[in-house]
Design a protein around this motif. Sequence first.
Motif, PDB file in Angstrom:
ATOM      1  N   MET A 290       1.224  -1.116  -0.245  1.00 22.54           N
ATOM      2  CA  MET A 290       0.108   0.147  -0.246  1.00 22.54           C
ATOM      3  C   MET A 290       1.149   1.355  -0.085  1.00 22.54           C
ATOM      4  O   MET A 290       1.931   1.896   0.682  1.00 22.54           O
ATOM      5  CB  MET A 290      -0.592   0.210   1.004  1.00 22.54           C
ATOM      6  CG  MET A 290      -1.922  -1.300   1.363  1.00 22.54           C
ATOM      7  SD  MET A 290      -3.125  -0.762   2.447  1.00 22.54           S
ATOM      8  CE  MET A 290      -4.428   0.165   2.146  1.00 22.54           C
ATOM      9  N   LYS A 291       0.627   2.321  -0.689  1.00 25.73           N
ATOM     10  CA  LYS A 291       0.990   3.660  -0.886  1.00 25.73           C
ATOM     11  C   LYS A 291       0.969   4.703   0.697  1.00 25.73           C
ATOM     12  O   LYS A 291      -0.247   4.048   1.484  1.00 25.73           O
ATOM     13  CB  LYS A 291       0.971   4.333  -2.032  1.00 25.73           C
ATOM     14  CG  LYS A 291       1.860   3.767  -2.963  1.00 25.73           C
ATOM     15  CD  LYS A 291       1.077   4.225  -4.186  1.00 25.73           C
ATOM     16  CE  LYS A 291       2.148   3.578  -5.362  1.00 25.73           C
ATOM     17  NZ  LYS A 291       1.681   4.456  -6.723  1.00 25.73           N
ATOM     18  N   SER A 292       1.977   5.095   0.978  1.00 26.47           N
ATOM     19  CA  SER A 292       1.694   5.693   1.241  1.00 26.47           C
ATOM     20  C   SER A 292       1.001   7.223   1.478  1.00 26.47           C
ATOM     21  O   SER A 292       1.548   8.071   0.726  1.00 26.47           O
ATOM     22  CB  SER A 292       2.686   5.848   3.091  1.00 26.47           C
ATOM     23  OG  SER A 292       3.613   6.123   2.544  1.00 26.47           O
TER      24      SER A 292
ATOM     25  N   GLU B  24      -7.623   6.944   2.454  1.00 32.25           N
ATOM     26  CA  GLU B  24      -8.194   5.479   2.586  1.00 32.25           C
ATOM     27  C   GLU B  24      -8.724   4.648   1.957  1.00 32.25           C
ATOM     28  O   GLU B  24      -8.875   3.163   1.210  1.00 32.25           O
ATOM     29  CB  GLU B  24      -8.650   5.809   4.145  1.00 32.25           C
ATOM     30  CG  GLU B  24      -7.565   6.099   5.123  1.00 32.25           C
ATOM     31  CD  GLU B  24      -7.945   5.535   7.078  1.00 32.25           C
ATOM     32  OE1 GLU B  24      -9.112   5.663   6.825  1.00 32.25           O
ATOM     33  OE2 GLU B  24      -7.043   5.775   7.235  1.00 32.25           O
ATOM     34  N   GLU B  25     -10.058   4.708   1.029  1.00 29.57           N
ATOM     35  CA  GLU B  25     -10.859   4.330   0.415  1.00 29.57           C
ATOM     36  C   GLU B  25     -10.133   4.198  -1.138  1.00 29.57           C
ATOM     37  O   GLU B  25     -10.194   3.293  -1.952  1.00 29.57           O
ATOM     38  CB  GLU B  25     -12.048   5.179   0.077  1.00 29.57           C
ATOM     39  CG  GLU B  25     -13.499   5.141   0.901  1.00 29.57           C
ATOM     40  CD  GLU B  25     -14.355   5.796   0.851  1.00 29.57           C
ATOM     41  OE1 GLU B  25     -14.417   7.055  -0.548  1.00 29.57           O
ATOM     42  OE2 GLU B  25     -15.154   6.487   2.229  1.00 29.57           O
TER      43      GLU B  25
ATOM     44  N   VAL C 187     -11.604  14.037   6.552  1.00 32.27           N
ATOM     45  CA  VAL C 187     -12.866  14.445   5.618  1.00 32.27           C
ATOM     46  C   VAL C 187     -11.332  13.282   4.087  1.00 32.27           C
ATOM     47  O   VAL C 187     -11.362  12.167   3.233  1.00 32.27           O
ATOM     48  CB  VAL C 187     -13.060  15.574   4.569  1.00 32.27           C
ATOM     49  CG1 VAL C 187     -13.290  14.892   3.325  1.00 32.27           C
ATOM     50  CG2 VAL C 187     -14.174  15.543   5.447  1.00 32.27           C
ATOM     51  N   ALA C 188      -9.645  14.378   4.300  1.00 30.69           N
ATOM     52  CA  ALA C 188      -8.965  13.568   3.947  1.00 30.69           C
ATOM     53  C   ALA C 188      -8.479  12.266   3.703  1.00 30.69           C
ATOM     54  O   ALA C 188      -8.525  11.613   2.450  1.00 30.69           O
ATOM     55  CB  ALA C 188      -7.666  14.938   2.915  1.00 30.69           C
ATOM     56  N   ARG C 189      -8.308  12.322   4.510  1.00 31.38           N
ATOM     57  CA  ARG C 189      -7.967  10.859   5.218  1.00 31.38           C
ATOM     58  C   ARG C 189      -9.658   9.435   4.868  1.00 31.38           C
ATOM     59  O   ARG C 189      -8.602   8.452   4.439  1.00 31.38           O
ATOM     60  CB  ARG C 189      -7.480  10.522   6.844  1.00 31.38           C
ATOM     61  CG  ARG C 189      -7.335   9.123   7.135  1.00 31.38           C
ATOM     62  CD  ARG C 189      -6.815   9.537   8.722  1.00 31.38           C
ATOM     63  NE  ARG C 189      -6.857   8.225   9.164  1.00 31.38           N
ATOM     64  CZ  ARG C 189      -4.956   8.404   9.220  1.00 31.38           C
ATOM     65  NH1 ARG C 189      -4.751   9.540  10.233  1.00 31.38           N
ATOM     66  NH2 ARG C 189      -4.729   7.200   9.941  1.00 31.38           N
TER      67      ARG C 189
ATOM     68  N   GLN D  27      -8.713  11.574  -6.758  1.00 23.55           N
ATOM     69  CA  GLN D  27      -8.799  10.595  -7.135  1.00 23.55           C
ATOM     70  C   GLN D  27      -7.872  10.794  -9.038  1.00 23.55           C
ATOM     71  O   GLN D  27      -7.352  10.538  -8.698  1.00 23.55           O
ATOM     72  CB  GLN D  27      -9.864   9.699  -7.593  1.00 23.55           C
ATOM     73  CG  GLN D  27      -9.504   8.326  -8.799  1.00 23.55           C
ATOM     74  CD  GLN D  27     -10.657   7.373  -8.403  1.00 23.55           C
ATOM     75  OE1 GLN D  27     -11.929   7.582  -7.641  1.00 23.55           O
ATOM     76  NE2 GLN D  27     -10.586   6.530  -9.328  1.00 23.55           N
ATOM     77  N   THR D  28      -8.362  12.079  -9.095  1.00 25.70           N
ATOM     78  CA  THR D  28      -7.817  12.201 -10.656  1.00 25.70           C
ATOM     79  C   THR D  28      -6.736  12.548 -10.394  1.00 25.70           C
ATOM     80  O   THR D  28      -6.206  12.713 -11.725  1.00 25.70           O
ATOM     81  CB  THR D  28      -9.025  13.378 -11.264  1.00 25.70           C
ATOM     82  OG1 THR D  28     -10.647  12.601 -11.852  1.00 25.70           O
ATOM     83  CG2 THR D  28      -8.865  13.881 -12.506  1.00 25.70           C
TER      84      THR D  28
END
Length: 121
Positions: free
Chosen positions: A1-3, A22-23, A16-18, A112-113
Amino acid sequence: MKSCLVVDDSRVVRKVARKILEELDFVCTEAEDGKQAMEACARQMPDAILLDWNMPVMTGIEFLRRLRKMSGGDAPKVVFCTTENDLAHIQEALSAGANEYIMKPFDSDIIQTKFQQVGLL
């Protein structure tokens, strides 16, 4: 997994960002200012950094300039996430080493984009 290190002085924005990251299968850590972010990067350099501009102690742009001078500090993809939307701020961020720029408010599709555009997804 990337961090991903989420750097923002707003606890709500970090949460919210987290959740969004995480999703997208990122392991997230948080910092509330640039100084805490520098300390986190010194411990373990993340793959990505979602970075606010306006913070106490050390601003996002100050953090970015110091990060890029650190050993390994050229590796993380840095995406600014800020309310600063004028061309001068965007140009300053990109010339300091930011990979992308997101305007607040943001949503999952925007993150995501942008993360796809910089090769994180």
